[in-house]
Design a protein around this motif. Structure first.
Motif, mmCIF file in Angstrom:
data_model
loop_
_atom_site.group_PDB
_atom_site.id
_atom_site.type_symbol
_atom_site.label_atom_id
_atom_site.label_comp_id
_atom_site.label_asym_id
_atom_site.label_seq_id
_atom_site.Cartn_x
_atom_site.Cartn_y
_atom_site.Cartn_z
ATOM 1 N N ILE A 101 0.952 -1.208 0.103
ATOM 2 C CA ILE A 101 0.004 -0.004 -0.009
ATOM 3 C C ILE A 101 0.741 1.205 -0.156
ATOM 4 O O ILE A 101 0.602 2.374 -0.715
ATOM 5 N N LEU A 102 2.111 1.061 0.470
ATOM 6 C CA LEU A 102 2.846 2.425 0.913
ATOM 7 C C LEU A 102 3.436 2.924 -0.572
ATOM 8 O O LEU A 102 3.178 4.147 -0.703
ATOM 9 N N PRO A 103 3.840 2.202 -1.322
ATOM 10 C CA PRO A 103 4.259 2.678 -2.769
ATOM 11 C C PRO A 103 3.127 3.215 -3.473
ATOM 12 O O PRO A 103 3.381 4.419 -4.121
ATOM 13 N N LEU A 104 1.851 2.838 -3.333
ATOM 14 C CA LEU A 104 0.754 3.273 -3.992
ATOM 15 C C LEU A 104 0.658 4.754 -3.423
ATOM 16 O O LEU A 104 0.351 5.840 -3.896
ATOM 17 N N LEU A 105 0.421 4.801 -2.087
ATOM 18 C CA LEU A 105 -0.019 6.279 -1.430
ATOM 19 C C LEU A 105 1.200 7.104 -1.875
ATOM 20 O O LEU A 105 0.910 8.345 -1.421
ATOM 21 N N ALA A 106 2.450 6.738 -1.985
ATOM 22 C CA ALA A 106 3.624 7.590 -2.043
ATOM 23 C C ALA A 106 3.370 8.421 -3.395
ATOM 24 O O ALA A 106 3.945 9.368 -3.513
ATOM 25 N N GLU A 107 2.354 7.818 -4.346
ATOM 26 C CA GLU A 107 2.300 8.500 -5.698
ATOM 27 C C GLU A 107 1.161 9.611 -5.444
ATOM 28 O O GLU A 107 1.034 10.090 -6.221
ATOM 29 N N GLY A 108 0.535 9.562 -4.085
ATOM 30 C CA GLY A 108 -0.500 10.586 -4.027
ATOM 31 C C GLY A 108 -1.747 9.841 -3.359
ATOM 32 O O GLY A 108 -1.740 8.635 -3.328
ATOM 33 N N PRO A 109 -2.803 10.512 -2.711
ATOM 34 C CA PRO A 109 -3.761 9.967 -2.050
ATOM 35 C C PRO A 109 -4.623 9.072 -2.923
ATOM 36 O O PRO A 109 -4.827 9.198 -4.177
ATOM 37 N N ALA A 110 -5.294 7.984 -2.403
ATOM 38 C CA ALA A 110 -5.907 6.968 -3.151
ATOM 39 C C ALA A 110 -7.286 6.835 -2.276
ATOM 40 O O ALA A 110 -7.052 6.622 -1.175
ATOM 41 N N ASN A 111 -8.313 6.257 -2.899
ATOM 42 C CA ASN A 111 -9.273 5.877 -2.206
ATOM 43 C C ASN A 111 -9.475 4.198 -2.032
ATOM 44 O O ASN A 111 -8.601 3.567 -2.444
ATOM 45 N N LEU A 112 -10.291 3.756 -1.352
ATOM 46 C CA LEU A 112 -10.534 2.388 -0.906
ATOM 47 C C LEU A 112 -10.466 1.419 -1.934
ATOM 48 O O LEU A 112 -9.826 0.513 -2.277
ATOM 49 N N GLU A 113 -11.349 1.803 -3.022
ATOM 50 C CA GLU A 113 -11.405 1.085 -4.302
ATOM 51 C C GLU A 113 -10.144 1.030 -5.000
ATOM 52 O O GLU A 113 -9.600 -0.213 -5.480
ATOM 53 N N GLN A 114 -9.260 2.057 -5.114
ATOM 54 C CA GLN A 114 -8.076 2.052 -5.890
ATOM 55 C C GLN A 114 -7.053 1.087 -4.879
ATOM 56 O O GLN A 114 -6.205 0.515 -5.621
#
Length: 253
Positions: A11-24
């Protein structure tokens, strides 16, 4: 690694790209929303992620605090020393580690040569900043304005005929060092001593220290010392990897 931990870390690399919602998050992990939600809630409880008012998740302040604390507690000398010792064992020559502090470049570690004829140096002693290979690497990494300001306020002693004569020549050499990623001192401080050096970089790519191999020319010629440069650079890359937590670059890649 357990599947749960692996998913949480993903999850951390994904959120490092910017905010994301639960579905993403669920889509990226390839899991059901309920599974992604459990992971996000756990990370949120520990401050690793933060849930915004728009219901998107971003990296949390606790993660940045932990990262900063880890960086502040890193000791480049402790991390580098085993590598310096191994390099000294392979080459037989004097190995140094130096940093730039308070307008001086200072040796903070040393592995002594196995040969009876060797260069003199001492941990804690400032180097000849206008000629030393480690100094060139450290100063070459400074921002241009700061690099120019430092060069213009330095004195340029004529240690030997090969010493750097003035600020313009020094800046030109620093530009070359910055481009090629390594430095040398071939008789610039002492006519009989040669040195090659490579940078140690932090996670941001900036030079945090410089390491070198030095030897008198009665022990090894300048050409033979320069032939050790690939080994010195590989060692510096290994130190950089340990210090920054990043893998050593693939020389074939």
């Amino acid at each position: 690694m357990s599947q749960t931990v692996d998913r949480a870390l993903s999850i951390l690399p994904l959120l490092a790209e910017g905010p994301a919602n639960l579905e993403q998050v669920a889509q990226r992990l390839g899991v059901h929303k309920s599974t992604a939600l459990r992971l996000l809630r756990t990370l949120h409880e520990h401050g690793i992620v933060h849930r915004q008012q728009d219901h998107r998740y971003r990296l949390g302040a606790r993660l940045f605090a932990l990262a900063q604390e880890a960086i502040e507690n890193l000791d480049v000398r402790e991390i580098a020393h085993p590598h310096l010792a191994a390099l000294g064992e392979k080459t037989g020559h004097t190995v140094h580690l130096a940093v730039y502090e308070d307008d001086e470049v200072v040796y903070i570690d040393k592995v002594e040569s196995r040969y009876p004829v060797r260069m003199y140096s001492r941990i804690g002693k400032p180097v000849a900043i206008t000629v030393a290979a480690v100094a060139k690497l450290l100063l070459a990494d400074l921002p241009e304005a700061e690099r120019r300001a430092v060069a213009e306020r330095l004195d340029y002693p004529r240690y030997t005929a090969r010493s750097t004569p003035h600020a313009a020549a020094f800046l030109s050499e620093l530009a070359t060092v910055r481009e090629q990623g390594w430095a040398s001192d071939l008789g610039g401080h002492e006519e009989s001593i040669n040195c090659v050096a490579a940078p140690v970089r932090g996670a941001d790519g900036r030079v945090v220290a410089a390491m070198s191999v030095s030897a008198p020319n009665v022990v090894v010629s300048a050409d033979d010392l320069l032939a050790l440069l690939p080994l010195v650079r590989r060692t510096a890359e290994a130190v950089s990897a340990d210090y920054s937590g990043r893998p050593v670059p693939d020389p074939g890649g």
